[in-house]
Design an enzyme around this catalytic site. Structure first.
Site: not given
Ligand code: C5P
Length: 405
Positions: A217, A286, A296, A312-314, A344, A348
């Site tokens: 990103n 994500d 390749k 995984p959501d750290i 959020k 979290k």
């Protein structure tokens, strides 16, 4: 700053003066600060001496004024090192466009620039120049380099200029500069995060698809690096876990470079048991490819379907630990900022969530932040990321003390 340095150099200001009409204001500044109990050592450039006499500063501060890199009176002929080591802080006022350019590029061709380069204490500058010189891209480029280097920029203000024009570039008044110096010394007196261990994640992650391609990103890492820097300034022992960026890390205790979300999770899990405050700034991907091709992937006319699986959501992993550190999350949203961010924060389980608009913040040197915590909403108006980071560290430290983790 070394421990010895911070203990011996309290409330001793090195006042640097470069060439500009605003130099006349430094006489009043020296008077006010001296009255407030700050000792001042003045260093002037050759150009500064054309605007105000060294004798004026010597009389007001009670200390001889230095102007020459080659002054043979310095015991070891190293005035630049001696003067910078004695200082608890350096303020250059006025800082001319030329002086700013030299500072931004690490040049050291006179006593004042050499002292600034050799310093191990905070540096504040108060720019003063004509409005066109101020808005010139070269000056703005130099200023953003200095901000990134952790230099604090005071002002300038807009108004009537000595050249007769009106606009941005007037140096702040002596009283405003005196307050900024006092404030900076107060912060230096009691490092907010002394003895605290802080872990910051920063930058994007890169999720490989094949031997050469991947998903990532537009995160630059600037906000995470600024927070790491601000936490170091606040006396914390900082570990920075960074995805791929082009940035030079600040002087942290440890910097761990990672590529993927999995690597980042692994690095965070290895460090987290020692950590008091976890600031999760990284823009973690994500999803990742379900399988990574070792070769390749060849181009063909066929449709290519990529199967993605969630990463995984750290942050959630850490905040749901049995005894988690104080966790701070970031949310970059494109719409319904407050609603999405509040959701959020709850999901979290975060004492503090910092929200911003993705389209404004990503890659930019500035940001406008919305802080959401148990006490409600708090806005930080648009400002350079390093300044936002310093505000945030103060906010985090206040909440941390309240929660008594
Ligand atoms: O859910 P969202 O990705 O918007 O949440 C952003 C916050 O969660 C950031 O603090 C980010 O660092 C963290 N995060 C994480 N691991 C992920 C995704 C986000 O730590 N996989």
């Amino acid at each position: 700053m070394t421990m010895q340095h911070s203990l011996t150099a309290k409330k001793h200001l090195l006042l640097g003066i470069s060439g500009g009409v605003a130099a006349y204001k430094t006489a009043e500044l020296a008077r006010v600060l001296t009255q407030d109990g700050i000792t001042i050592q003045t260093v002037m450039t050759a150009a500064a001496c054309r605007f105000i006499g060294p004798v004026t500063l010597q009389s007001l501060t009670g200390n001889a004024v230095y102007t020459d890199l080659w002054d043979t009176n310095a015991a070891n002929n190293m005035a630049h090192i001696n003067l910078s080591r004695q200082a608890g802080m350096i303020l250059v006022a006025p800082a001319s466009a030329d002086f700013i350019a030299k500072l931004a590029n690490g040049m050291a061709d006179d006593l004042l620039t050499t002292i600034c380069l050799a310093r191990d204490c905070p540096l504040l500058i108060a720019p003063a120049m004509n409005r066109q010189m101020w808005s010139n891209p070269a000056t703005q480029r130099n200023l953003s380099l200095l901000r990134r280097d952790g230099v604090t920029i005071l002002g300038p203000a807009a108004g009537q200029q000595a050249c007769g024009e009106t606009g941005m570039g007037r140096m702040l008044e002596a009283s405003e500069l005196a307050e900024a110096v006092q404030q900076a010394f107060r912060v230096d007196d009691a490092p907010l995060l002394r003895n605290k261990k802080v872990l910051v994640t920063a930058g994007p992650t890169f999720e490989a698809i094949d031997a050469v391609r991947g998903l990532t990103n537009k995160s630059s890492g600037k906000m995470g690096y600024a927070l790491a820097q601000a936490a170091v300034e606040a006396g914390a022992e900082v570990t920075l876990v960074s995805g791929p960026t082009c940035l030079l890390p600040p002087a942290v205790h440890k910097c761990i470079e990672v590529i993927s979300a999995d690597d980042m999770l692994h690095a965070v899990e290895t460090e987290i048991s020692q950590i008091d405050i976890f600031i999760s700034v990284a823009a973690v991907a994500d999803y990742r490819a379900a399988t990574i091709s070792q070769h390749k992937i060849k181009k063909s006319d066929e449709k290519l379907t990529l199967e993605l699986i969630p990463n995984p959501d750290i942050l959630s992993t850490v905040s749901h630990l049995p005894s988690p550190p104080f966790c701070v999350g970031f949310a970059a949203e494109t719409d319904q900022l407050e609603k999405n961010a509040a959701l959020k924060r709850r999901r979290k389980k975060l004492p503090l969530l910092v929200a911003n608009l993705a389209q404004d913040a990503i890659g930019s040197d500035e940001s406008e932040l919305m802080l959401l915590d148990d006490h409600g909403k708090h806005m930080l108006a648009k400002a350079p990321k390093i300044e936002q980071a310093r505000h945030l560290i103060k906010h985090i430290s206040a909440l941390y003390e309240l929660k008594k983790y």
